[in-house]
Scaffold this motif. Sequence first.
Motif, PDB file in Angstrom:
ATOM      1  N   ALA A   1       0.969  -1.075  -0.010  1.00  0.00           N
ATOM      2  CA  ALA A   1      -0.023   0.088   0.230  1.00  0.00           C
ATOM      3  C   ALA A   1       0.806   1.370   0.041  1.00  0.00           C
ATOM      4  CB  ALA A   1      -1.009  -0.178   1.164  1.00  0.00           C
ATOM      5  N   ARG A   2       0.391   2.189  -0.710  1.00  0.00           N
ATOM      6  CA  ARG A   2       0.872   3.523  -0.740  1.00  0.00           C
ATOM      7  C   ARG A   2       2.235   3.871  -1.315  1.00  0.00           C
ATOM      8  NH1 ARG A   2      -2.106   2.722   3.518  1.00  0.00           N
ATOM      9  NH2 ARG A   2      -0.553   2.126   4.946  1.00  0.00           N
TER      10      ARG A   2
ATOM     11  N   GLN B   1      -4.045   4.781  -3.354  1.00  0.00           N
ATOM     12  CA  GLN B   1      -3.713   5.734  -2.586  1.00  0.00           C
ATOM     13  C   GLN B   1      -2.279   5.824  -2.764  1.00  0.00           C
ATOM     14  OE1 GLN B   1      -4.878   5.355   1.440  1.00  0.00           O
ATOM     15  NE2 GLN B   1      -5.985   7.165   1.246  1.00  0.00           N
ATOM     16  N   ILE B   2      -1.852   7.060  -2.835  1.00  0.00           N
ATOM     17  CA  ILE B   2      -0.160   6.999  -2.924  1.00  0.00           C
ATOM     18  C   ILE B   2      -0.082   8.502  -2.331  1.00  0.00           C
ATOM     19  CG2 ILE B   2       0.469   5.891  -5.033  1.00  0.00           C
ATOM     20  CD1 ILE B   2       0.234   8.393  -6.599  1.00  0.00           C
ATOM     21  N   TYR B   3       1.223   8.647  -1.947  1.00  0.00           N
ATOM     22  CA  TYR B   3       1.749  10.092  -1.175  1.00  0.00           C
ATOM     23  C   TYR B   3       1.790  11.281  -2.444  1.00  0.00           C
ATOM     24  CZ  TYR B   3       2.617   7.500   2.849  1.00  0.00           C
ATOM     25  OH  TYR B   3       2.352   6.534   3.751  1.00  0.00           O
TER      26      TYR B   3
ATOM     27  N   GLU C   1      -5.493  10.126  -4.227  1.00  0.00           N
ATOM     28  CA  GLU C   1      -5.915   8.780  -4.869  1.00  0.00           C
ATOM     29  C   GLU C   1      -5.181   8.700  -6.018  1.00  0.00           C
ATOM     30  OE1 GLU C   1      -9.985   9.238  -6.024  1.00  0.00           O
ATOM     31  OE2 GLU C   1     -10.908   9.375  -3.977  1.00  0.00           O
ATOM     32  N   GLY C   2      -4.947   7.100  -6.158  1.00  0.00           N
ATOM     33  CA  GLY C   2      -4.122   7.051  -7.505  1.00  0.00           C
ATOM     34  C   GLY C   2      -3.295   5.727  -7.185  1.00  0.00           C
ATOM     35  N   ASP C   3      -2.936   4.981  -8.143  1.00  0.00           N
ATOM     36  CA  ASP C   3      -2.003   4.109  -8.132  1.00  0.00           C
ATOM     37  C   ASP C   3      -0.484   4.363  -8.548  1.00  0.00           C
ATOM     38  OD1 ASP C   3      -4.236   2.170  -7.839  1.00  0.00           O
ATOM     39  OD2 ASP C   3      -4.567   2.381 -10.150  1.00  0.00           O
ATOM     40  N   GLY C   4       0.493   3.465  -7.628  1.00  0.00           N
ATOM     41  CA  GLY C   4       1.853   3.398  -8.192  1.00  0.00           C
ATOM     42  C   GLY C   4       2.000   3.071  -9.522  1.00  0.00           C
TER      43      GLY C   4
END
Length: 166
Positions: free
Chosen positions: A117-118, A126-128, A138-141
């Motif tokens: 995660a993150r 979720q990402i930083y 919100e969003g993906d790596g």
Amino acid sequence: MKPNSVKPAKPDSPLLVSACLVGIPCRYAGGNCSNDQLQTLAAQGDVLPLCPEVLGGLPTPRPPAEIQGGDGDDVLEGQAGVVNTEGKDVTAEFLAGAQKALRVAHRWDIKEAILKARSPSCGVGQIYDGSFSGRLVEGDGVTAALLKREGIIVKSEEEWEKREAR
Ligand code: SF4
């Protein structure tokens, strides 16, 4: 559910798993974030661990990095980049790692991935936010976004644990 009763979701193809979740010390600071249930699956030979950032050529330890100007999808589109705390652009390494992870996934006919995660590579949903202040968006790596594009089911270990607990 007891750890030793964990069953793989797809017995015929391994789960692709972020390597740090099964005890491999590949996190930026050199540690891991071991998950007991995934460790149990790994001991049974039911997971394929990989670290996209290491696959992309980054060393361990390495300065932490975050996506700036968007999310992993935006990085794949060339609309955002990945920068580390030293100000170095590491977008090329993140993209290379994502492409290598995808090649491994295709080779092993991976249907599902459980990712950390993150993370700017592995984060799901979720990402930083790129400010290195701990704020989430919100969003993906980058790797999670690429695997999703290719039709692979991608979950964070937190989502996966909730599903397993049901
Ligand atoms: Fe773990 Fe993914 Fe970060 Fe590698 S890139 S350390 S597998 S979260």
